[in-house]
Motif scaffolding. Structure first.
Motif, PDB file in Angstrom:
ATOM      1  N   UNK A 109      46.031  71.599  49.542  1.00 36.46           N
ATOM      2  CA  UNK A 109      44.944  72.562  48.942  1.00 36.46           C
ATOM      3  C   UNK A 109      43.996  73.123  49.773  1.00 36.46           C
ATOM      4  N   UNK A 110      43.457  74.236  49.202  1.00 36.09           N
ATOM      5  CA  UNK A 110      42.514  74.908  50.179  1.00 36.09           C
ATOM      6  C   UNK A 110      41.445  75.323  49.441  1.00 36.09           C
ATOM      7  N   UNK A 111      40.281  75.526  50.029  1.00 41.99           N
ATOM      8  CA  UNK A 111      39.083  76.505  49.817  1.00 41.99           C
ATOM      9  C   UNK A 111      39.015  77.847  50.323  1.00 41.99           C
ATOM     10  N   UNK A 112      38.550  78.887  49.571  1.00 40.11           N
ATOM     11  CA  UNK A 112      38.398  80.196  50.045  1.00 40.11           C
ATOM     12  C   UNK A 112      36.985  80.547  49.640  1.00 40.11           C
ATOM     13  N   UNK A 119      38.488  76.073  54.073  1.00 37.70           N
ATOM     14  CA  UNK A 119      39.226  75.131  54.812  1.00 37.70           C
ATOM     15  C   UNK A 119      40.445  74.579  54.012  1.00 37.70           C
ATOM     16  N   UNK A 120      41.326  73.697  54.678  1.00 33.86           N
ATOM     17  CA  UNK A 120      42.481  73.288  53.811  1.00 33.86           C
ATOM     18  C   UNK A 120      42.697  71.948  54.114  1.00 33.86           C
ATOM     19  N   UNK A 121      43.520  71.166  53.374  1.00 36.56           N
ATOM     20  CA  UNK A 121      43.766  69.731  53.244  1.00 36.56           C
ATOM     21  C   UNK A 121      45.141  69.342  53.099  1.00 36.56           C
ATOM     22  N   UNK A 122      46.042  68.850  53.759  1.00 34.06           N
ATOM     23  CA  UNK A 122      47.221  68.362  53.315  1.00 34.06           C
ATOM     24  C   UNK A 122      47.591  67.675  52.063  1.00 34.06           C
ATOM     25  N   UNK A 123      48.592  67.175  51.514  1.00 35.08           N
ATOM     26  CA  UNK A 123      48.568  66.640  50.061  1.00 35.08           C
ATOM     27  C   UNK A 123      48.181  65.219  50.384  1.00 35.08           C
ATOM     28  N   UNK A 124      48.347  64.407  51.456  1.00 29.57           N
ATOM     29  CA  UNK A 124      47.835  63.127  51.702  1.00 29.57           C
ATOM     30  C   UNK A 124      46.374  63.244  52.142  1.00 29.57           C
ATOM     31  N   UNK A 125      45.846  64.204  52.613  1.00 35.15           N
ATOM     32  CA  UNK A 125      44.594  63.848  52.986  1.00 35.15           C
ATOM     33  C   UNK A 125      44.162  63.860  54.415  1.00 35.15           C
ATOM     34  N   UNK A 147      39.804  67.782  44.364  1.00 35.66           N
ATOM     35  CA  UNK A 147      39.782  68.090  45.726  1.00 35.66           C
ATOM     36  C   UNK A 147      37.872  68.366  45.846  1.00 35.66           C
ATOM     37  N   UNK A 148      37.388  68.239  47.068  1.00 38.18           N
ATOM     38  CA  UNK A 148      35.951  68.291  47.163  1.00 38.18           C
ATOM     39  C   UNK A 148      35.787  68.983  48.291  1.00 38.18           C
ATOM     40  N   UNK A 149      34.388  69.724  48.317  1.00 39.12           N
ATOM     41  CA  UNK A 149      34.019  70.552  49.675  1.00 39.12           C
ATOM     42  C   UNK A 149      32.644  70.244  49.604  1.00 39.12           C
ATOM     43  N   UNK A 150      32.326  69.429  50.610  1.00 36.09           N
ATOM     44  CA  UNK A 150      31.010  69.020  51.019  1.00 36.09           C
ATOM     45  C   UNK A 150      30.462  70.055  51.915  1.00 36.09           C
ATOM     46  N   UNK A 151      29.389  70.552  51.499  1.00 34.60           N
ATOM     47  CA  UNK A 151      28.641  71.434  52.378  1.00 34.60           C
ATOM     48  C   UNK A 151      27.288  71.231  52.897  1.00 34.60           C
ATOM     49  N   UNK A 152      27.008  71.058  54.021  1.00 32.64           N
ATOM     50  CA  UNK A 152      25.621  70.764  54.460  1.00 32.64           C
ATOM     51  C   UNK A 152      25.253  71.810  55.667  1.00 32.64           C
ATOM     52  N   UNK A 153      23.916  71.689  55.825  1.00 32.32           N
ATOM     53  CA  UNK A 153      23.382  72.830  56.757  1.00 32.32           C
ATOM     54  C   UNK A 153      23.726  74.218  56.182  1.00 32.32           C
ATOM     55  N   UNK A 154      23.568  74.533  55.099  1.00 33.08           N
ATOM     56  CA  UNK A 154      23.994  75.827  54.428  1.00 33.08           C
ATOM     57  C   UNK A 154      22.921  76.854  55.063  1.00 33.08           C
ATOM     58  N   UNK A 155      23.921  78.227  55.112  1.00 31.04           N
ATOM     59  CA  UNK A 155      23.113  79.287  55.532  1.00 31.04           C
ATOM     60  C   UNK A 155      23.226  80.400  54.577  1.00 31.04           C
TER      61      UNK A 155
END
Length: 127
Positions: free
Chosen positions: A34-37, A49-55, A79-87
């Protein structure tokens, strides 16, 4: 048929955090990489970012390393995307995507490698 639904976007001040979720339907989605764009106004869609099937394997674009974390819960098909220190420059519509080669431990950073896409969720970071 695979469907991806993102949630968790919103308006946040610079330095704040958000957690995006991507809920997937389809019994084999838990076996997909999976991926995030993201796509900002007037700009092309870019890999985040991207992640393999197993994580076990993850990959990040340099601009988010150390601030964003991708993870997955295959039991929940999410699937999650934790976003910190956002700009402010993180402001964009965020999309999750699935690469449909099952059990791939690879990660993919080209949009052309992904077969399924969500509708996107807006993230706005104010300065």
């Amino acid at each position: 048929q695979v469907q991806l639904v993102e949630s968790g976007g919103g308006l946040v001040q610079a330095g704040g955090s958000l957690r995006l979720s991507c809920a997937a339907s389809g019994r084999t989605v838990s076996t997909y990489a999976m991926g995030w764009f993201r796509q900002a106004p007037g700009k092309e869609r870019e890999f985040v970012t991207a992640i393999s099937w197993s994580g076990r394997r993850t990959y990040y674009v340099d601009s988010v390393k150390g601030r964003f974390t991708i993870s997955r819960d295959n039991a929940k098909n999410t699937v999650y995307l934790q976003m910190n220190s956002l700009k402010p420059e993180d402001t964009a519509v965020y999309y999750c995507a699935a690469h449909s080669t099952v059990y791939s431990e690879g990660y993919y950073y080209s949009a052309d490698d992904y077969d399924y896409w969500g509708q996107g969720t807006q993230v706005t970071v104010s300065s």
